[in-house]
Design an enzyme around this catalytic site. Sequence first.
Site, PDB file in Angstrom:
ATOM      1  N   ASP A   1       2.437  -1.043  11.961  1.00 62.55           N
ATOM      2  CA  ASP A   1       2.367  -2.374  12.575  1.00 62.55           C
ATOM      3  C   ASP A   1       3.663  -3.171  12.430  1.00 62.55           C
ATOM      4  O   ASP A   1       3.625  -4.392  12.336  1.00 62.55           O
ATOM      5  CB  ASP A   1       1.186  -3.160  11.968  1.00 62.55           C
ATOM      6  CG  ASP A   1       1.313  -3.314  10.463  1.00 62.55           C
ATOM      7  OD1 ASP A   1       2.167  -2.634   9.856  1.00 62.55           O
ATOM      8  OD2 ASP A   1       0.562  -4.107   9.887  1.00 62.55           O
TER       9      ASP A   1
ATOM     10  N   ASP B   1       4.906  -5.261   5.890  1.00 61.84           N
ATOM     11  CA  ASP B   1       5.329  -6.629   6.234  1.00 61.84           C
ATOM     12  C   ASP B   1       5.368  -7.574   5.032  1.00 61.84           C
ATOM     13  O   ASP B   1       6.281  -8.393   4.918  1.00 61.84           O
ATOM     14  CB  ASP B   1       4.496  -7.202   7.391  1.00 61.84           C
ATOM     15  CG  ASP B   1       3.016  -7.184   7.117  1.00 61.84           C
ATOM     16  OD1 ASP B   1       2.589  -6.533   6.136  1.00 61.84           O
ATOM     17  OD2 ASP B   1       2.265  -7.815   7.879  1.00 61.84           O
TER      18      ASP B   1
ATOM     19  N   GLY C   1       0.833  -1.215   0.000  1.00 57.31           N
ATOM     20  CA  GLY C   1       0.000   0.000   0.000  1.00 57.31           C
ATOM     21  C   GLY C   1       0.861   1.256   0.000  1.00 57.31           C
ATOM     22  O   GLY C   1       1.867   1.314   0.701  1.00 57.31           O
TER      23      GLY C   1
ATOM     24  N   THR D   1       4.343   2.257   5.630  1.00 58.50           N
ATOM     25  CA  THR D   1       2.951   1.817   5.710  1.00 58.50           C
ATOM     26  C   THR D   1       2.209   2.724   6.679  1.00 58.50           C
ATOM     27  O   THR D   1       2.782   3.130   7.698  1.00 58.50           O
ATOM     28  CB  THR D   1       2.820   0.350   6.189  1.00 58.50           C
ATOM     29  OG1 THR D   1       1.455   0.114   6.589  1.00 58.50           O
ATOM     30  CG2 THR D   1       3.702   0.018   7.379  1.00 58.50           C
TER      31      THR D   1
ATOM     32  N   GLN E   1      -7.246   7.982   3.651  1.00 61.53           N
ATOM     33  CA  GLN E   1      -6.195   7.912   4.680  1.00 61.53           C
ATOM     34  C   GLN E   1      -4.813   7.638   4.101  1.00 61.53           C
ATOM     35  O   GLN E   1      -3.809   7.806   4.775  1.00 61.53           O
ATOM     36  CB  GLN E   1      -6.520   6.789   5.681  1.00 61.53           C
ATOM     37  CG  GLN E   1      -7.785   7.043   6.458  1.00 61.53           C
ATOM     38  CD  GLN E   1      -8.353   5.761   7.054  1.00 61.53           C
ATOM     39  OE1 GLN E   1      -8.016   5.399   8.156  1.00 61.53           O
ATOM     40  NE2 GLN E   1      -9.215   5.066   6.309  1.00 61.53           N
TER      41      GLN E   1
ATOM     42  N   ARG F   1     -17.732  15.149  13.762  1.00 64.93           N
ATOM     43  CA  ARG F   1     -18.188  15.515  15.112  1.00 64.93           C
ATOM     44  C   ARG F   1     -19.117  16.743  15.046  1.00 64.93           C
ATOM     45  O   ARG F   1     -20.100  16.822  15.781  1.00 64.93           O
ATOM     46  CB  ARG F   1     -16.969  15.794  15.993  1.00 64.93           C
ATOM     47  CG  ARG F   1     -17.249  16.213  17.403  1.00 64.93           C
ATOM     48  CD  ARG F   1     -17.733  15.093  18.292  1.00 64.93           C
ATOM     49  NE  ARG F   1     -16.674  14.326  18.912  1.00 64.93           N
ATOM     50  CZ  ARG F   1     -16.909  13.360  19.805  1.00 64.93           C
ATOM     51  NH1 ARG F   1     -18.157  13.046  20.157  1.00 64.93           N
ATOM     52  NH2 ARG F   1     -15.921  12.672  20.322  1.00 64.93           N
TER      53      ARG F   1
ATOM     54  N   ARG G   1      -6.343  -3.512   8.870  1.00 64.53           N
ATOM     55  CA  ARG G   1      -6.904  -4.849   8.682  1.00 64.53           C
ATOM     56  C   ARG G   1      -6.541  -5.746   9.855  1.00 64.53           C
ATOM     57  O   ARG G   1      -7.362  -6.480  10.369  1.00 64.53           O
ATOM     58  CB  ARG G   1      -6.320  -5.430   7.390  1.00 64.53           C
ATOM     59  CG  ARG G   1      -7.238  -6.346   6.677  1.00 64.53           C
ATOM     60  CD  ARG G   1      -6.801  -6.702   5.293  1.00 64.53           C
ATOM     61  NE  ARG G   1      -5.446  -6.289   4.910  1.00 64.53           N
ATOM     62  CZ  ARG G   1      -5.070  -6.032   3.674  1.00 64.53           C
ATOM     63  NH1 ARG G   1      -5.938  -6.109   2.708  1.00 64.53           N
ATOM     64  NH2 ARG G   1      -3.825  -5.705   3.391  1.00 64.53           N
TER      65      ARG G   1
ATOM     66  N   ASP H   1      -0.041   1.764   8.578  1.00 66.78           N
ATOM     67  CA  ASP H   1      -0.579   0.952   9.683  1.00 66.78           C
ATOM     68  C   ASP H   1       0.242   0.988  10.981  1.00 66.78           C
ATOM     69  O   ASP H   1      -0.258   0.636  12.037  1.00 66.78           O
ATOM     70  CB  ASP H   1      -0.697  -0.518   9.248  1.00 66.78           C
ATOM     71  CG  ASP H   1      -1.765  -0.715   8.186  1.00 66.78           C
ATOM     72  OD1 ASP H   1      -2.607   0.180   8.020  1.00 66.78           O
ATOM     73  OD2 ASP H   1      -1.754  -1.771   7.528  1.00 66.78           O
TER      74      ASP H   1
ATOM     75  N   ARG I   1       0.834  -4.884  -5.173  1.00 68.37           N
ATOM     76  CA  ARG I   1       0.916  -6.090  -4.329  1.00 68.37           C
ATOM     77  C   ARG I   1       1.088  -7.230  -5.334  1.00 68.37           C
ATOM     78  O   ARG I   1       0.177  -7.529  -6.091  1.00 68.37           O
ATOM     79  CB  ARG I   1      -0.366  -6.265  -3.517  1.00 68.37           C
ATOM     80  CG  ARG I   1      -0.667  -5.076  -2.585  1.00 68.37           C
ATOM     81  CD  ARG I   1      -1.791  -5.399  -1.631  1.00 68.37           C
ATOM     82  NE  ARG I   1      -2.321  -4.233  -0.947  1.00 68.37           N
ATOM     83  CZ  ARG I   1      -1.810  -3.695   0.155  1.00 68.37           C
ATOM     84  NH1 ARG I   1      -0.727  -4.209   0.691  1.00 68.37           N
ATOM     85  NH2 ARG I   1      -2.375  -2.652   0.718  1.00 68.37           N
TER      86      ARG I   1
HETATM   87  O1  F6P Z   1      -1.503  -1.794   4.662  1.00 68.79           O
HETATM   88  C1  F6P Z   1      -2.073  -0.545   4.449  1.00 68.79           C
HETATM   89  C2  F6P Z   1      -3.550  -0.659   4.200  1.00 68.79           C
HETATM   90  O2  F6P Z   1      -4.014   0.642   3.942  1.00 68.79           O
HETATM   91  C3  F6P Z   1      -4.367  -1.340   5.295  1.00 68.79           C
HETATM   92  O3  F6P Z   1      -4.648  -0.510   6.402  1.00 68.79           O
HETATM   93  C4  F6P Z   1      -5.591  -1.733   4.518  1.00 68.79           C
HETATM   94  O4  F6P Z   1      -6.252  -2.807   5.134  1.00 68.79           O
HETATM   95  C5  F6P Z   1      -5.029  -2.142   3.180  1.00 68.79           C
HETATM   96  O5  F6P Z   1      -3.815  -1.440   3.041  1.00 68.79           O
HETATM   97  C6  F6P Z   1      -5.916  -1.869   1.993  1.00 68.79           C
HETATM   98  O6  F6P Z   1      -5.257  -2.294   0.850  1.00 68.79           O
HETATM   99  P1  F6P Z   1      -5.713  -2.039  -0.652  1.00 68.79           P
HETATM  100  O7  F6P Z   1      -5.471  -0.600  -0.966  1.00 68.79           O
HETATM  101  O8  F6P Z   1      -4.854  -2.946  -1.447  1.00 68.79           O
HETATM  102  O9  F6P Z   1      -7.166  -2.374  -0.702  1.00 68.79           O
END
Ligand code: F6P
Length: 326
Positions: A133, A106, A14, A129, A258, A158, A175, A131, A75
């Site tokens: 994570d 990852d 991503g 990333t 985001q 809000r 995710r 995330d 990906r």
């Molecule tokens: O890993 C980053 C992320 O934005 C995750 O938070 C999300 O679940 C995923 O990628 C979405 O991926 P895609 O853009 O391939 O649907």
Amino acid sequence: MTEIKKIGVLTSGGDAPGMNAAIRAVVRTAIYHGLEVVGIMEGYSGLINNDFIEMHSHSVSNIIQRGGTILRTARCEEFKTKEGMKKAYQNLINANINALIVIGGDGTFRGAHTLYKRYNFPVIGLPGTIDNDLFGTDYTIGYDTALNTVIQAVDKIRDTADSHNRLFFVEVMGRDAGFIALNSGIACGAEAILIPETKTHVHDLINILDYEWRENKKSLIIIVAEGDDAGGAYSIAKKVKQEYSKYDTRVTVLGHIQRGGSPSCTDRVLASTLGFEAVKAAISGKTDIMIGEINKKIVFTPFENASKYNLKINKNMLDMARVLSL
Ligand code: F6P
């Protein structure tokens, strides 16, 4: 140890704000050290399809402030196959590339680790990333910007929640990880935060809503990480509504908003620092590691650990968020 004369750089997985700042730092540091640099398009797909471009100092002019990635990303399923990785390796050798710098999360690091193990090819990773994570860095490139995007959006929601006396379920990305949800939830004063790392019980949530209703709080924000075990925001809102319908309820899924946008200062500085250090690490012969920053110090973590030992959520912060929203 082979002397490093030419490096390849790619972004994978991503996209995340700050990836361009990282590419810029890698390219300019490499050139400063007398290396040649090749940009590989669309992550591991470009490696397999030989989609390489020569990079010069001016190739990365005027990109530090831009979201997305000029090298584009993907990906790539084919890289997970033996044949796909073999093609990628042969293309690296044919192009005389001696080391690879990968910017991603990852999945990217799992691929990089296998490339190193199978072919002993030098690879260094930068954590890119939204995330946050990955084990081995306090923050990943893109996380700070994504958080700021989320809080700007939720602040706006809000206003509507407050003006209309409404309950909003806001779904944020993550995710497998609740870092975006937890920290944006605290920053927005959310009444509840639902994350994949903790079990979500709809009846507990209803108890919170009922408490708030009796306290005469008629506008509420609940932040839901997309990977929550009870489902996404739509599904949880539906389950709640079936049993407790006092609130006028709406759902907002923030989605890919985001991932885009101009990187924050924090992300630009982190990306620049890690890109600069990654090239020095490659020159000194380091490989099979992710470069990160912990307590303002550069840290090297084996790829396997960066993607295997996920960071633990600080559950005390969930309790704190609840107390502060009462
Ligand atoms: O890993 C980053 C992320 O934005 C995750 O938070 C999300 O679940 C995923 O990628 C979405 O991926 P895609 O853009 O391939 O649907």
